[in-house]
Scaffold this active site. Structure first.
Site, PDB file in Angstrom:
ATOM      1  N   ILE A   1       0.834   6.904   0.112  1.00  0.00           N
ATOM      2  CA  ILE A   1       0.234   5.818   0.877  1.00  0.00           C
ATOM      3  C   ILE A   1      -1.222   5.653   0.462  1.00  0.00           C
ATOM      4  O   ILE A   1      -1.993   6.615   0.488  1.00  0.00           O
ATOM      5  CB  ILE A   1       0.279   6.137   2.388  1.00  0.00           C
ATOM      6  CG1 ILE A   1       1.706   6.469   2.825  1.00  0.00           C
ATOM      7  CG2 ILE A   1      -0.312   4.990   3.200  1.00  0.00           C
ATOM      8  CD1 ILE A   1       1.790   7.198   4.149  1.00  0.00           C
ATOM      9  N   CYS A   2      -1.587   4.448   0.095  1.00  0.00           N
ATOM     10  CA  CYS A   2      -2.972   4.139  -0.236  1.00  0.00           C
ATOM     11  C   CYS A   2      -3.616   3.573   1.029  1.00  0.00           C
ATOM     12  O   CYS A   2      -3.512   2.382   1.311  1.00  0.00           O
ATOM     13  CB  CYS A   2      -3.022   3.125  -1.380  1.00  0.00           C
ATOM     14  SG  CYS A   2      -4.703   2.678  -1.853  1.00  0.00           S
ATOM     15  N   ALA A   3      -4.219   4.453   1.815  1.00  0.00           N
ATOM     16  CA  ALA A   3      -4.881   4.060   3.063  1.00  0.00           C
ATOM     17  C   ALA A   3      -6.193   4.830   3.170  1.00  0.00           C
ATOM     18  O   ALA A   3      -6.210   6.063   3.064  1.00  0.00           O
ATOM     19  CB  ALA A   3      -3.991   4.360   4.263  1.00  0.00           C
TER      20      ALA A   3
ATOM     21  N   HIS B   1       0.808  -1.215   0.000  1.00  0.00           N
ATOM     22  CA  HIS B   1       0.000   0.000   0.000  1.00  0.00           C
ATOM     23  C   HIS B   1       0.847   1.274   0.000  1.00  0.00           C
ATOM     24  O   HIS B   1       0.320   2.364   0.228  1.00  0.00           O
ATOM     25  CB  HIS B   1      -0.940   0.016   1.213  1.00  0.00           C
ATOM     26  CG  HIS B   1      -1.998  -1.033   1.149  1.00  0.00           C
ATOM     27  ND1 HIS B   1      -3.202  -0.821   0.520  1.00  0.00           N
ATOM     28  CD2 HIS B   1      -2.026  -2.310   1.594  1.00  0.00           C
ATOM     29  CE1 HIS B   1      -3.930  -1.926   0.611  1.00  0.00           C
ATOM     30  NE2 HIS B   1      -3.232  -2.841   1.245  1.00  0.00           N
TER      31      HIS B   1
END
Length: 153
Positions: free
Chosen positions: A92-94, A85
């Site tokens: 950041i892919c959150a 992620h």
């Protein structure tokens, strides 16, 4: 900077100075209410044992209504963690930084969530679209519309 943002960030900074940060989280700099830096380290056994990473938080005047722009610092000896992620440019892919943001969250809760994300990782690897994303990514990760579809990593 808007009054609400200044008040909230002042409160968060005061709490950090009086109560300290959680284990593995260190405030590096918070010289203004526009940009803060922290280091995070995963405590205990994990794929990232012994590694520390720097986070950059950028705040808009609408914080905490709007999420901060958060990314891992890359360059000057700093690298983003290799994680499904986390892109190699530090983005950041959150979901908590996007569509699941809540004004109840703050900088420390984001740091702890990212520690947890790293601690639960079973395999160090980049997102499958890392090269394409990094080549076309905006400087500010908040301008990306991530698709949040994998909570198992």
């Amino acid at each position: 900077m808007a009054a609400i943002s200044t008040r909230r960030l002042g409160k968060e900074l005061k709490e950090i100075h009086s109560e300290g940060c959680p284990v593995g989280v260190t405030l590096v700099s918070a010289d203004n209410f526009e940009c803060w830096y922290f280091t995070i380290q995963v405590m205990g056994e994990s794929e990232y044992e012994g590694e520390a990473f720097m986070l950059k938080f950028r705040f808009e005047p609408t914080y905490p209504i709007a999420s901060p722009a958060v990314q891992f610092v890359v360059g000057n000896g700093q690298e983003a963690p290799v994680h499904p992620h986390v892109y190699s440019n530090g983005h950041i892919c959150a979901s908590i930084l996007g569509n699941e943001w809540s004004p109840v969250l703050g900088v420390i809760s984001i740091c702890v969530t990212l520690q947890s994300m790293l601690a639960s990782c079973k395999k160090k690897e980049r997102p499958t679209d890392n090269e394409r994303y990094v080549k076309h990514a905006p400087e500010n990760p908040k301008k990306t519309r991530f698709e949040y579809h994998d909570d198992d990593v």
